[in-house]
Design a protein around this motif. Sequence first.
Motif, PDB file in Angstrom:
ATOM      1  N   LEU A 240       0.926  -1.232   0.090  1.00  0.00           N
ATOM      2  CA  LEU A 240       0.062   0.215   0.101  1.00  0.00           C
ATOM      3  C   LEU A 240       1.013   1.298   0.045  1.00  0.00           C
ATOM      4  CD1 LEU A 240      -2.661  -1.166   2.442  1.00  0.00           C
ATOM      5  CD2 LEU A 240      -3.081  -0.546   0.268  1.00  0.00           C
ATOM      6  N   LEU A 241       1.753   1.329   0.652  1.00  0.00           N
ATOM      7  CA  LEU A 241       2.707   2.585   0.835  1.00  0.00           C
ATOM      8  C   LEU A 241       3.471   2.707  -0.645  1.00  0.00           C
ATOM      9  CD1 LEU A 241       4.698   1.921   4.366  1.00  0.00           C
ATOM     10  CD2 LEU A 241       2.791   3.545   3.698  1.00  0.00           C
ATOM     11  N   MET A 242       3.731   1.549  -0.978  1.00  0.00           N
ATOM     12  CA  MET A 242       4.460   1.852  -2.620  1.00  0.00           C
ATOM     13  C   MET A 242       3.514   2.156  -3.348  1.00  0.00           C
ATOM     14  SD  MET A 242       6.053  -1.692  -4.619  1.00  0.00           S
ATOM     15  CE  MET A 242       4.355  -2.480  -4.915  1.00  0.00           C
ATOM     16  N   LEU A 243       2.339   1.877  -3.641  1.00  0.00           N
ATOM     17  CA  LEU A 243       1.395   2.485  -4.190  1.00  0.00           C
ATOM     18  C   LEU A 243       1.077   3.907  -3.920  1.00  0.00           C
ATOM     19  CD1 LEU A 243      -1.477  -0.512  -4.140  1.00  0.00           C
ATOM     20  CD2 LEU A 243      -0.234   0.182  -6.190  1.00  0.00           C
ATOM     21  N   LEU A 244       0.915   4.163  -2.801  1.00  0.00           N
ATOM     22  CA  LEU A 244       0.873   5.710  -2.406  1.00  0.00           C
ATOM     23  C   LEU A 244       2.071   6.378  -3.053  1.00  0.00           C
ATOM     24  CD1 LEU A 244      -0.463   7.781  -0.641  1.00  0.00           C
ATOM     25  CD2 LEU A 244       0.830   7.014   1.244  1.00  0.00           C
ATOM     26  N   SER A 291      -1.704   5.367   9.183  1.00  0.00           N
ATOM     27  CA  SER A 291      -1.043   6.269  10.053  1.00  0.00           C
ATOM     28  C   SER A 291       0.284   6.998   9.429  1.00  0.00           C
ATOM     29  CB  SER A 291      -0.443   5.699  11.364  1.00  0.00           C
ATOM     30  OG  SER A 291       0.500   4.615  10.990  1.00  0.00           O
ATOM     31  N   LEU A 292       0.642   6.300   8.127  1.00  0.00           N
ATOM     32  CA  LEU A 292       1.875   6.786   7.459  1.00  0.00           C
ATOM     33  C   LEU A 292       1.377   7.481   6.012  1.00  0.00           C
ATOM     34  CD1 LEU A 292       3.818   3.481   8.041  1.00  0.00           C
ATOM     35  CD2 LEU A 292       4.420   5.687   8.765  1.00  0.00           C
ATOM     36  N   VAL A 293       0.279   7.506   5.872  1.00  0.00           N
ATOM     37  CA  VAL A 293      -0.161   8.191   4.645  1.00  0.00           C
ATOM     38  C   VAL A 293       0.436   9.623   4.466  1.00  0.00           C
ATOM     39  CG1 VAL A 293      -2.196   9.267   3.308  1.00  0.00           C
ATOM     40  CG2 VAL A 293      -2.265   6.755   4.218  1.00  0.00           C
ATOM     41  N   THR A 294       0.105  10.585   5.351  1.00  0.00           N
ATOM     42  CA  THR A 294       0.740  11.809   5.164  1.00  0.00           C
ATOM     43  C   THR A 294       2.126  11.886   4.918  1.00  0.00           C
ATOM     44  OG1 THR A 294      -1.089  12.793   6.753  1.00  0.00           O
ATOM     45  CG2 THR A 294       0.960  14.116   6.158  1.00  0.00           C
ATOM     46  N   GLU A 295       2.891  11.017   5.844  1.00  0.00           N
ATOM     47  CA  GLU A 295       4.558  11.067   5.440  1.00  0.00           C
ATOM     48  C   GLU A 295       4.797  10.362   4.336  1.00  0.00           C
ATOM     49  OE1 GLU A 295       8.045   8.585   7.749  1.00  0.00           O
ATOM     50  OE2 GLU A 295       5.959   8.692   8.758  1.00  0.00           O
ATOM     51  N   HIS A 296       4.197   9.614   3.818  1.00  0.00           N
ATOM     52  CA  HIS A 296       4.699   8.880   2.771  1.00  0.00           C
ATOM     53  C   HIS A 296       4.130   9.546   1.282  1.00  0.00           C
ATOM     54  CE1 HIS A 296       6.214   6.079   5.222  1.00  0.00           C
ATOM     55  NE2 HIS A 296       6.850   5.224   4.119  1.00  0.00           N
ATOM     56  N   LYS A 298       4.135  12.682   0.909  1.00  0.00           N
ATOM     57  CA  LYS A 298       5.316  13.726   0.549  1.00  0.00           C
ATOM     58  C   LYS A 298       6.488  13.147  -0.041  1.00  0.00           C
ATOM     59  CE  LYS A 298       4.088  16.118   4.947  1.00  0.00           C
ATOM     60  NZ  LYS A 298       4.611  16.649   6.331  1.00  0.00           N
ATOM     61  N   LYS A 299       6.597  11.785   0.036  1.00  0.00           N
ATOM     62  CA  LYS A 299       7.836  11.040  -0.875  1.00  0.00           C
ATOM     63  C   LYS A 299       7.556  11.124  -2.394  1.00  0.00           C
ATOM     64  CE  LYS A 299       9.331   8.455   3.256  1.00  0.00           C
ATOM     65  NZ  LYS A 299       9.560   6.964   3.537  1.00  0.00           N
ATOM     66  N   ARG A 300       6.382  11.215  -2.686  1.00  0.00           N
ATOM     67  CA  ARG A 300       6.095  11.142  -4.376  1.00  0.00           C
ATOM     68  C   ARG A 300       7.087  12.187  -4.913  1.00  0.00           C
ATOM     69  NH1 ARG A 300       1.525   8.904  -5.971  1.00  0.00           N
ATOM     70  NH2 ARG A 300       0.892  10.592  -7.557  1.00  0.00           N
ATOM     71  N   ASP A 301       7.571  11.417  -6.181  1.00  0.00           N
ATOM     72  CA  ASP A 301       8.180  12.396  -7.014  1.00  0.00           C
ATOM     73  C   ASP A 301       7.259  13.283  -7.905  1.00  0.00           C
ATOM     74  OD1 ASP A 301      10.716  11.233  -6.232  1.00  0.00           O
ATOM     75  OD2 ASP A 301      10.363   9.560  -7.770  1.00  0.00           O
ATOM     76  N   ALA A 302       8.079  14.163  -8.512  1.00  0.00           N
ATOM     77  CA  ALA A 302       7.478  15.108  -9.139  1.00  0.00           C
ATOM     78  C   ALA A 302       6.382  14.280 -10.713  1.00  0.00           C
ATOM     79  CB  ALA A 302       8.273  16.022 -10.159  1.00  0.00           C
ATOM     80  N   PHE A 303       7.120  12.932 -11.148  1.00  0.00           N
ATOM     81  CA  PHE A 303       6.411  12.326 -12.057  1.00  0.00           C
ATOM     82  C   PHE A 303       6.397  10.866 -11.905  1.00  0.00           C
ATOM     83  CE2 PHE A 303       7.143   9.565 -15.932  1.00  0.00           C
ATOM     84  CZ  PHE A 303       6.182  10.188 -16.826  1.00  0.00           C
ATOM     85  N   GLN A 304       5.055  10.454 -12.023  1.00  0.00           N
ATOM     86  CA  GLN A 304       4.818   9.101 -12.001  1.00  0.00           C
ATOM     87  C   GLN A 304       4.299   8.385 -13.353  1.00  0.00           C
ATOM     88  OE1 GLN A 304       3.512  11.355  -9.693  1.00  0.00           O
ATOM     89  NE2 GLN A 304       4.955  10.965  -8.074  1.00  0.00           N
ATOM     90  N   SER A 305       4.740   7.626 -13.866  1.00  0.00           N
ATOM     91  CA  SER A 305       4.559   6.823 -15.602  1.00  0.00           C
ATOM     92  C   SER A 305       3.043   6.340 -15.064  1.00  0.00           C
ATOM     93  CB  SER A 305       5.845   6.043 -15.869  1.00  0.00           C
ATOM     94  OG  SER A 305       5.251   5.446 -16.868  1.00  0.00           O
TER      95      SER A 305
END
Length: 328
Positions: A240-244, A291-296, A298-305
């Motif tokens: 789930l974290l990876m998808l987020l 509980s980790l949604v907000t934190e993770h 923020k780790k999203r990159d500017a581009f997702q294919s």
Amino acid sequence: MKIAVVILNWNGTKLLEQFLPSVVEFSPEADIYVADNASTDDSIAFVKANFPTVKIVVNESNFGFAQGYNEALKHIDAEIYALVNSDIEVTENWLKPIIDTFENEPKTAIIQPKLLDFKRKEYFEYAGAAGGFLDKYGYPYCRGRVFETLEKDNGQYDDNREIFWASGACFFIRSSVYKELQGFDADFFAHQEEIDLCWRAFNKGHVIKFNSQSVVYHVGGATLQQGNPKKTFLNFRNSLLMLLKNLPNKKLIPVIFCRLVLDGIAGIQFLFQGKFKHLLAILKAHFSFYSLVTEHYKKRDAFQSAKYYKTESIVFQYYVKAGTIFEK
């Protein structure tokens, strides 16, 4: 190219005794390291006494797979990192095809060798087989392994081709790319961190490949057995974290919602099978994810294919259409 074979170890004297000899014998091109996660057994003493050419890096604590490698690799200078599980048997000339690919293909950042089962050497091994892919909902599968179905190696995947993710059991990566991506996500601890790293590499335009000319044998489950509830927790939460972190914006909410529903169905299946600890592990995984949604996020990159998946639903293909082998 300067290559470092790095074996992460935690209380693995027996595994090192069994598998380190093949690594030492068949890796003349590499510097070999044991990265120790603060073992309490005699692992380090054993390596020092029996393999004086093997270098040792000692972590301050048991950081798990992800942070364990992140910490150890800070102290290792090489162009290529070969991250190798302690339960891997390598074969003669396993490094040469990998090095050749890196030298001749500048865009190739990550490579996985052919991963066969140490216990049944004519079959592919669960953890990576002949290279990994994802479906739309983030379920991982491999050429040679779909869910619990393992194919016999009849040469059907003897090629060198692009894949989506490489197995962490035997994972080659350019050190420059590892540093660019800031390594594994330490919050994952273990399980699916290599898929997350490959997905982040893919989103940045790097190429991940499978090389069939390099062959290794993997025991699998040497640290956490398949039926361990902690493994269930880590797999469900980390997926789930990876998808987020990596899904394209348009698919983020609908795919995660569908995945939560599918996880619920898996939990009901565990309930009917009497596997209550695994049901509880899924519930804990979901609450940990929330509980980790907000934190993770923020780790999203500017581009997702948007081209991250090969199959619409491997669950439908496998359980409804009875498609038990990889569809080329």
